[in-house]
Design a protein around this motif. Structure first.
Motif, short mmCIF file in Angstrom:
data_model
loop_
_atom_site.label_atom_id
_atom_site.label_comp_id
_atom_site.label_asym_id
_atom_site.label_seq_id
_atom_site.Cartn_x
_atom_site.Cartn_y
_atom_site.Cartn_z
N LEU A 13 24.68 -46.23 -44.98
CA LEU A 13 23.98 -45.26 -45.81
C LEU A 13 24.80 -43.98 -45.89
O LEU A 13 25.73 -43.78 -45.11
N ASP A 14 24.43 -43.15 -46.84
CA ASP A 14 25.02 -41.82 -47.00
C ASP A 14 23.89 -40.82 -46.80
O ASP A 14 22.79 -40.99 -47.36
N GLY A 68 10.28 -40.60 -51.74
CA GLY A 68 11.66 -41.04 -51.81
C GLY A 68 12.63 -40.08 -52.44
O GLY A 68 13.83 -40.31 -52.41
N GLU A 69 12.13 -38.97 -53.01
CA GLU A 69 13.05 -37.99 -53.60
C GLU A 69 13.86 -37.28 -52.53
O GLU A 69 14.99 -36.85 -52.76
N THR A 96 16.30 -36.62 -49.47
CA THR A 96 17.47 -37.34 -48.97
C THR A 96 17.32 -37.60 -47.48
O THR A 96 16.48 -37.01 -46.80
N GLU A 152 22.09 -39.56 -49.85
CA GLU A 152 21.32 -40.50 -50.67
C GLU A 152 19.83 -40.24 -50.52
O GLU A 152 19.35 -39.89 -49.44
N ALA A 153 19.11 -40.45 -51.61
CA ALA A 153 17.66 -40.35 -51.55
C ALA A 153 17.10 -41.50 -50.73
O ALA A 153 17.62 -42.63 -50.75
N PRO A 175 12.20 -48.00 -50.87
CA PRO A 175 11.48 -47.64 -52.10
C PRO A 175 9.97 -47.70 -51.93
O PRO A 175 9.45 -48.37 -51.04
N GLU A 185 14.64 -43.19 -51.32
CA GLU A 185 14.17 -44.23 -52.24
C GLU A 185 15.18 -45.36 -52.39
O GLU A 185 14.80 -46.52 -52.61
N LYS A 186 16.47 -45.05 -52.24
CA LYS A 186 17.49 -46.09 -52.41
C LYS A 186 17.33 -47.19 -51.38
O LYS A 186 17.58 -48.37 -51.68
N HIS A 187 16.95 -46.84 -50.17
CA HIS A 187 16.88 -47.82 -49.09
C HIS A 187 15.43 -48.19 -48.73
O HIS A 187 15.20 -49.26 -48.17
#
Length: 461
Positions: free
Chosen positions: A85-86, A101-102, A104, A89-90, A96, A92-94
């Motif tokens: 992961l970064d 999820g907005e 980070t 990143e939000a 959902p 939500e990416k991982h």
């Protein structure tokens, strides 16, 4: 780790014992245990009064509350270091569908995700986790109270989300991942999600009478990653050593420095108190010392782990009461007592093994405009640029291997320092993020932006 009482002076040991004895008596805690760590090992353990009729020692478990968050943050940073992961990143990416999820990953770690401080419904620390079986039960509608990234607002549900993120990316329960990736490698055999005998019971002490009431010890369920753990002073002393030095089996020292770097904007009260928050670690200044660690409180228990960075002294304080005792102040005092009574010996000075002549030629006095500065080449292979007045911007720089250096701290963190040379190879000036440093104040022979008045320096005629 062997605890050696003989490695601190008798006067220091008595001062430490007196401090925790005063805290226990004035705070009316049923019991209090503490430990001090220096130079990578526990040097002192102290305890006052009893647990189940026996004096507690370094192996008696207490609930540590939000110190759990630091353990969860370590798991998240491991995922980042492995490239899974970064931090930018939000969620939500991982993960959902949470409704939050907005935010980070970094914002959740730093409590800037805008989420509520607590979960909706009954007081989660005093009710069974079975009342909150799903993340929706922890978050409610997931509506943010504040714009993401704009304000520090401590959020327990935010760390419940991070625990769920760990589970999602590891494909295993948070508890199992924590044991496998942190507790076992660091030898924290007495740190667990549920109490293991001997363990202290949690108590509330009546504010106006010397009587007590037992507190429930609930399993927090989905909120576990925010405050579930039980531990001991011996285990937390080991964990303090890890936080100070790193362990490549778990996290590098570089990543731990990142965790202890302020990541949340401070509010007005935080500025007054000198407090900030990193990525799973609290940061504060007390008595002129930088302290990094975490505190914790759940009904029946108070806990603090703090590390005095410059002094390499850490303190752990655990008590089994709901309130009335400032464990963070006690821990800070334990650090101060050792640091002042037995100051750390400085590392011996040693010269560089070898030095590049072209780098050595840059050492000495430089001027930023008319302000004198010094560039020093240090034994650790770095260069340091600092004002000679003692006030102003100072930074160390690491070499990049191509004749340039990158700033490590302060105003110049991440900025590039380079020597700008003339066609004949001699140095014209130093360039630091567009700032020009010359050998003479506004050196007329150097490429100074804006040029130098041809009439030069003058008095008032």
């Amino acid at each position: 780790m062997t605890t050696s009482q003989e490695e601190l002076l008798p006067g220091t040991r008595r001062a430490l014992l007196h401090r925790i004895a005063t805290a226990q008596a004035e705070g009316r805690a049923p019991s209090l245990v503490a430990a001090v760590v220096r130079d990578g090992r526990a040097l002192w353990h102290g305890a006052r009064t009893s647990v189940d009729g026996h004096g507690p020692d370094e192996n008696v478990q207490y609930r540590i509350g939000s110190i759990t968050k630091t353990f969860t943050a370590v798991l998240v940073l491991r995922l980042r270091d492995e490239g899974l992961l970064d931090l930018a990143e939000a969620l939500e990416k991982h993960l959902p569908g949470t409704g939050a999820g907005e935010a980070t990953v970094a914002e959740l770690l730093a409590h800037t995700g805008g989420l509520a401080a607590e979960s909706p419904g009954p007081w989660w620390e005093r009710t069974p986790g079975s009342l909150r079986p799903e993340l929706a039960d922890v978050l409610g509608d997931g509506t943010a109270l504040h714009p993401t990234g704009r304000r520090y607002h401590y959020s327990n549900p935010g760390y419940a989300l991070l625990g769920a993120l760990v589970e999602e990316l590891r494909g295993a329960p948070w508890e199992e991942v924590l044991r496998r990736e942190v507790l076992e490698p660091l030898g924290l055999a007495r740190t667990s999600v549920r109490p293991q005998a001997p363990a202290a019971g949690g108590w509330a002490v009546h504010p106006w009478a010397d009587v007590m009431l037992p507190e429930p010890a609930e399993d927090f369920g989905r909120m576990a990653a925010a405050g579930q753990l039980w531990s001991t002073t011996a285990d937390l002393a080991r964990f303090a050593v890890f936080l100070a030095r790193g362990d490549e089996r778990v996290l590098s020292a570089e990543t731990l420095r990142e965790m202890s770097t302020p990541a949340a904007p401070a509010g007005p009260s935080d500025v007054v108190d000198g407090a900030a928050y990193g990525l799973g670690l609290q940061i504060q200044h007390r008595d002129g010392r930088l302290l990094v660690g975490h505190s914790g409180s759940v009904p029946g228990f108070l806990a603090t782990l703090t590390l005095g960075v410059a002094d390499d002294v850490a303190a752990v304080v655990l008590a089994n009461c709901t309130g009335g005792l400032m464990t963070s102040q006690v821990a800070a005092d334990l650090v101060r007592i050792v640091a002042e009574a037995e100051p750390r010996m400085p590392e011996p000075w040693r010269p560089l093994r070898e030095v590049d002549p072209s780098v050595l030629a840059l050492a000495g006095q430089w001027y930023w405009g008319a302000s004198p500065c010094a560039l020093r080449v240090t034994a650790d292979g770095l260069v340091c640029l600092e004002p000679l007045s003692g006030a102003g911007r100072r930074s160390r720089f690491r070499p990049n291997g191509d004749g340039t250096w990158t700033g490590l701290e302060g105003y110049y963190a991440g900025e590039l320092l380079r020597a700008v040379r003339r066609p004949d190879g001699t140095v014209d000036h130093l360039d630091l993020g567009s700032f020009v440093f010359t050998r003479q104040p506004y050196d007329e022979g150097a490429a100074v932006p804006g040029g130098v008045d041809p009439q030069g320096w003058r008095g008032i005629g």
